[in-house]
Design a protein around this motif. Structure first.
Motif, mmCIF file in Angstrom:
data_model
loop_
_atom_site.group_PDB
_atom_site.id
_atom_site.type_symbol
_atom_site.label_atom_id
_atom_site.label_comp_id
_atom_site.label_asym_id
_atom_site.label_seq_id
_atom_site.Cartn_x
_atom_site.Cartn_y
_atom_site.Cartn_z
ATOM 1 N N VAL A 1 0.839 -1.202 0.000
ATOM 2 C CA VAL A 1 0.000 0.000 0.000
ATOM 3 C C VAL A 1 0.872 1.249 0.000
ATOM 4 O O VAL A 1 0.596 2.222 -0.699
ATOM 5 C CB VAL A 1 -0.937 -0.008 1.233
ATOM 6 C CG1 VAL A 1 -1.725 1.286 1.291
ATOM 7 C CG2 VAL A 1 -1.865 -1.201 1.172
ATOM 8 N N TRP B 1 0.970 3.503 -3.676
ATOM 9 C CA TRP B 1 -0.196 4.361 -3.479
ATOM 10 C C TRP B 1 0.018 5.452 -2.416
ATOM 11 O O TRP B 1 -0.029 6.637 -2.727
ATOM 12 C CB TRP B 1 -1.410 3.502 -3.116
ATOM 13 C CG TRP B 1 -2.678 4.284 -3.024
ATOM 14 C CD1 TRP B 1 -3.431 4.726 -4.065
ATOM 15 C CD2 TRP B 1 -3.313 4.744 -1.837
ATOM 16 N NE1 TRP B 1 -4.496 5.428 -3.606
ATOM 17 C CE2 TRP B 1 -4.459 5.461 -2.244
ATOM 18 C CE3 TRP B 1 -3.038 4.627 -0.481
ATOM 19 C CZ2 TRP B 1 -5.322 6.054 -1.328
ATOM 20 C CZ3 TRP B 1 -3.890 5.223 0.435
ATOM 21 C CH2 TRP B 1 -5.021 5.923 0.003
ATOM 22 N N ALA B 2 0.269 5.020 -1.155
ATOM 23 C CA ALA B 2 0.313 5.997 -0.067
ATOM 24 C C ALA B 2 1.420 7.014 -0.282
ATOM 25 O O ALA B 2 1.242 8.211 -0.074
ATOM 26 C CB ALA B 2 0.510 5.280 1.269
ATOM 27 N N LYS C 1 0.242 9.507 -2.749
ATOM 28 C CA LYS C 1 -0.818 10.373 -2.223
ATOM 29 C C LYS C 1 -0.254 11.366 -1.219
ATOM 30 O O LYS C 1 -0.624 12.543 -1.213
ATOM 31 C CB LYS C 1 -1.904 9.515 -1.553
ATOM 32 C CG LYS C 1 -2.881 8.890 -2.542
ATOM 33 C CD LYS C 1 -3.732 9.956 -3.192
ATOM 34 C CE LYS C 1 -4.863 9.359 -4.002
ATOM 35 N NZ LYS C 1 -5.542 10.369 -4.826
ATOM 36 N N ASN D 1 -5.699 8.822 -9.182
ATOM 37 C CA ASN D 1 -7.114 8.861 -8.814
ATOM 38 C C ASN D 1 -8.004 8.246 -9.882
ATOM 39 O O ASN D 1 -9.206 8.383 -9.846
ATOM 40 C CB ASN D 1 -7.558 10.304 -8.530
ATOM 41 C CG ASN D 1 -7.528 11.155 -9.776
ATOM 42 O OD1 ASN D 1 -6.894 10.801 -10.752
ATOM 43 N ND2 ASN D 1 -8.217 12.276 -9.729
ATOM 44 N N LEU E 1 -6.816 3.371 -5.667
ATOM 45 C CA LEU E 1 -6.167 2.284 -4.932
ATOM 46 C C LEU E 1 -5.720 1.135 -5.827
ATOM 47 O O LEU E 1 -4.732 0.467 -5.529
ATOM 48 C CB LEU E 1 -7.111 1.751 -3.851
ATOM 49 C CG LEU E 1 -6.857 2.295 -2.445
ATOM 50 C CD1 LEU E 1 -7.979 1.909 -1.519
ATOM 51 C CD2 LEU E 1 -5.536 1.801 -1.907
ATOM 52 N N ILE F 1 -2.198 -0.088 -7.214
ATOM 53 C CA ILE F 1 -1.295 -1.073 -6.612
ATOM 54 C C ILE F 1 -1.201 -2.299 -7.511
ATOM 55 O O ILE F 1 -0.109 -2.811 -7.772
ATOM 56 C CB ILE F 1 -1.799 -1.458 -5.214
ATOM 57 C CG1 ILE F 1 -1.810 -0.215 -4.306
ATOM 58 C CG2 ILE F 1 -0.944 -2.551 -4.606
ATOM 59 C CD1 ILE F 1 -2.552 -0.413 -3.024
#
Lengths: 552, 357
Positions: free
Chosen positions: B48, B52-53, B56, B68, B75, B78
């Protein structure tokens, strides 16, 4: 006029006095539109230039133009002074047609090194006593000199690297006992801001020797301009030299030279629009310089890069409204600009004012995050030091020179456009280091904002029936045969000069571009030798070069 | 205080009990299943965090939106990223020194995974998530964490690339300079607890330090000795090689440092390993300074996860905001600053603890 005039020097002022100074070195006289020309023998170059530099204050070798004629080769040294830009002199050095050898000026001006290499590369003049006369823009194996008269375009140019220079071959490998390591930085490397190749010799993490290798983005811009007509065809090309949103500044270099050459008047209203557009471009270019410098120091995902791109975006939007384009503007015309401000004008003014109003906050943010950051300060203060004398010898201009405390700005020292009627200052910093160059750019954004604001005020109050954006310019322009001119403007990176020799047709006989980045990049070894790799990278970033302009 | 479970039954035994197995077989099966679960949870975090994280968070700091388009909040990037990375060609340069070139990307994530074996992660429902609780837990976790630098040197040297070599050498210099302050600072905590056992260290922090208006502040060592906490935080950032100490990678200087030549699966392994080390760094911080899995209301494991993600967030914050120091400055800070301060901290703590006790 509120701009401070350069101090009067005791320097020789009139052509006659220069002639006296040069004495029997002079074998002929020429008259260029911008300056008197003195013809000297090819073996007296050092002598003549040294006299001019030491006794007449001509301490800035702005450009070296070379050309091949029917009966001779010719190098022209365009000299001027850092103290008084309006003082100009051209030293014309003819060389033998059969055996084109001319003395190198490298001994007097270090900047001659690269300029003469370029002349050798493209024209074919050989310079005596030159420390390192190799090709600079073209590959070392290139056959012939492309701007020379006898150049054969159909000659095949297939020379593979592995036959010419292959570092993996045994006999070309460095000495195994050496304590140093040879490292190629670029042509593909995250910090070269384009395709620049830096041949680096390292001792551990320290730079022992460093040599920029350019020419990867050479696009024959000079020849393309020589093959285009003055009136319309040349103007789109300058946008592509310094393509980092400095388009209008480059266009102005051509516009100024060609207008002076063909004696074209520009209406005052158009000059104000030009001034405003040019300064917007300068802001956009400086924002990007700031952001990429942050990349070099901070790493690949710094917030500063995005912030500066965000602010540059606002400028780009304004420029888009003004010119219809975001990057390759093609907005200037000889004698003015192509169209007036967008309608409704109020919206345009409001948009620009909004941007200017937000600017102090944005700059405050940059200062908070960047210049007042202690890690940034220890990284940039006293690194990449470029003393003023060295900067002058290398012909450094623009923010690089001003970061070394040299009070030199073509906008003020050789006024053009509407600058002399506006209230603004030339920014200098005395630190001579990477931090000073950064500060100069940030403060110049503020000065540009002042200029844009004054232009907006003027444009807003301009009477509607006097909005003359272009003077009457003939459809074809044919300047008199054999007229020569060299003129410069203050581009985003420094003095952007253009030399044109007309040959009586509607296309230039010789078109030479003096790129500020070309001269500025030459100082990189001076700044980096003995320092750490990260500092060399930071110095490169602080020079803010655009390879499109270096290689042309 | 929920989640402080010293002396409780560890996860492998609980699993063995659940399956009704006993003896050596039970211990082995329980340990394997437990390790599998814990390892996968950590890998899921990095899965994650990486694609992704990280995007973001960086985007939030830099005024952007980031992924997005695919799935809710982007999400599913990933999945897309995993497919993309794994389907790339694995390029192994001529002259690469095998097998160390192949081993380096395995050692990095493996060393971080080993470290999680001894971390007490608190309880979730009936389970007490800690795989092992040896007496020398703290020494063990540092030992595991510092295996990472071997991997970086191996990768850097074996790639037969000058940038990689420089990255590898930088990694060694940095690890030596910062490992000592890191461990010496951790020792100042051991002075309080008198034990290297991680469950004991966590239990020590569950007592109340002071009560202000009915709210009791726990005796987390970050509150007891904030100076040591800050020292440890800085040394930890250098140890895991994050900004402003990301000089072993230093993109824009030495391209990508030790991982310049790595592609495809090997690159993914390096990337995973780096994130695992960030989370391991966060886990060590949480365990010895932030009360481990302690926290109100929520289960202990949730608090533990929140704490390690907070540390991850902090690294990303630093990445967006701080310039990178130069290699010589980094070494100078390490040897002349951090080392002296950490020893001063240790001696002072020892004196104070000695006087009070």
């Amino acid at each position: 006029m509120s701009v401070e005039l350069p101090a009067d020097t005791d320097a020789v002022q009139t052509p006659e006095e220069i002639a006296d100074l040069l004495g029997d070195l002079v074998i002929g006289r020429e008259e260029h539109l911008n300056a008197p020309g003195f013809v000297i023998k090819p073996d007296t170059v050092v002598d003549a230039l040294r006299r001019l530099r030491d006794q007449a204050g001509f301490d800035h070798l702005s450009c070296v133009t070379a050309e091949e004629y029917e009966d001779r080769y010719e190098s022209i040294y365009h000299l001027t002074s850092y103290d008084d830009r309006t003082q100009e002199v051209s030293i014309v050095v003819p060389a033998d047609k059969e055996n084109p050898v001319s003395q190198s000026a490298n001994e007097v001006f270090r900047t001659a090194d690269w300029h003469e290499r370029e002349a050798y590369d493209l024209i074919g003049i050989e310079y005596d006593d030159h420390p390192d006369l190799r090709r600079i823009l073209l590959p070392e194996t290139w056959q012939g000199h492309p701007l020379g008269q006898s150049y054969d375009q159909d000659q095949p140019q297939v020379v593979p690297l592995r036959e010419h220079q292959n570092p993996l071959l045994e006999d070309q490998k460095a000495d195994n006992d050496s304590e140093t390591m040879y490292l190629n930085i670029g042509p593909h490397h995250p910090a070269t801001h384009g395709v620049l190749h830096i041949k680096t010799v390292l001792d551990g993490e320290q730079v022992v020797d460093l040599e920029p290798d350019i020419g990867y983005l050479h696009r024959c811009e000079e020849q393309m301009c020589q093959n285009s007509t003055y009136r319309y065809q040349i103007m789109p090309y300058p946008d592509r030299w310094d393509y980092i949103s400095a388009g209008l500044l480059n266009e102005w270099a051509y516009a100024r030279t060609a207008e002076e050459l063909a004696d074209i008047e520009v209406p005052e209203y158009a000059q104000i629009i030009r001034t405003m557009g040019a300064e917007l471009c300068r802001m956009a270019a400086h924002f990007l310089a700031l952001g990429t410098f942050a990349l070099d120091i901070y790493g690949d995902f710094t917030a500063l890069f995005m912030y500066s791109i965000r602010d540059r975006e606002k400028v780009q939007n304004i420029l888009e409204e003004l010119t219809g384009q975001r990057l390759m503007f093609n907005y200037f015309r000889l004698g003015g600009v192509v169209w007036d401000l967008p309608e409704p004008r109020e919206e345009f003014f409001e948009m620009t004012r909004d941007f200017l109003d937000d600017l102090p906050t944005a700059l405050e943010e940059y200062h908070d995050m960047m210049t007042s950051n202690e890690i940034l300060q220890v990284r940039t203060v006293d690194t990449g030091v470029l003393p003023p004398e060295v900067a002058k010898s290398y012909g450094a201009t623009g923010p690089v020179a001003r970061g070394s405390g040299i009070d030199y700005d073509v906008r003020r020292d050789d006024p053009y456009g509407y600058y002399e009627n506006l209230d603004w200052d030339v920014v200098t910093e005395d630190g001579c280091d990477n931090f000073s160059r950064l500060l100069v750019r940030m403060r110049e954004v503020e000065e540009s904002a002042k200029i844009v604001e004054q232009c907006i005020d003027l444009l807003e109050d301009w009477p509607e029936d006097e909005r003359n954006i272009q003077s009457n310019v003939p459809r074809t322009i044919k300047p008199d045969d054999d007229t020569e001119i060299y003129k410069a403007v203050e581009g985003a990176k420094g003095e952007l000069g253009i030399y044109i020799r007309s040959d009586g047709t509607e296309k230039p006989g010789r078109f030479k571009i003096r790129s500020p980045c070309f001269s500025n990049l030459q100082t990189l070894p001076e700044m980096s030798n003995g320092e750490y790799v990260p500092d060399a990278i930071a110095s490169l970033g602080s020079l803010d070069i655009v390879l499109g302009e270096v290689d042309r | 205080m929920a989640g402080v479970l010293q002396g409780e039954v560890l996860l492998p035994e609980q699993i063995a009990d659940l399956l009704g197995l006993e003896g050596a077989l039970g211990a082995a099966v329980g340990a394997l299943i437990g390790a599998f679960v814990v390892g996968n949870v950590m890998l899921a975090f990095t899965g994650v965090a990486g694609p992704w994280a990280k995007r973001k968070i960086t985007a939030a700091f830099t005024d952007r939106i980031a992924v997005n388009r695919i799935g809710p909040f982007g999400l599913f990037i990933i999945i897309a990223d995993s497919v993309r990375l794994l389907s790339k060609e694995l390029i192994i340069p001529d002259g690469a020194d095998r097998p160390s070139y192949d081993l380096a990307p395995l050692i990095l994530p493996a060393s971080a995974m080993l470290g999680f074996a001894v971390i007490p992660m608190g309880s979730l429902g009936p389970f007490n998530i800690q795989l092992a609780d040896p007496e020398a837990g703290l020494a063990l976790v540092f030992a595991f964490a510092s295996i990472a630098s071997i991997s970086l040197v191996m990768g850097g040297y074996a790639s037969n690339n000058k940038y990689s070599l420089m990255g590898g050498l930088r990694a060694v210099a940095q690890n030596i300079a910062y490992e000592i302050p890191l461990i010496v600072t951790a020792m100042s905590v051991v002075v309080f607890t008198g034990s290297l056992q991680l469950s004991t260290i966590v239990a020590e922090q569950s007592t109340t330090l002071v009560s202000i208006a009915g709210v009791s502040i726990p005796a987390w060592f970050a509150f007891v000795n904030p100076f040591a906490f800050v020292l440890f935080l800085v040394a930890n950032m250098a140890e895991i090689g994050r900004n402003p100490f990301d000089i072993p990678e230093a993109p824009t200087e030495i391209v990508a440092g030790y991982q310049t030549e790595y592609s495809s699966v090997y690159f993914v392994l390096f990337y995973l390993g780096e994130f695992l080390h960030v989370f391991l760094g966060g886990a060590i911080m949480a365990t010895i300074f932030l009360g481990g899995p302690a926290g109100p209301v929520l289960p202990g494991f949730v608090w533990f996860v929140i704490k390690i993600w907070a540390f991850f967030l902090f690294t990303q914050w630093a990445r967006s905001a701080l310039p990178r120091v130069r290699i010589d400055q980094l070494i100078e800070i390490g040897w002349k600053g951090m080392l002296v301060l950490s020893f001063a901290n240790l001696v002072l703590t020892a004196i104070i603890v000695g006087v009070i006790a």
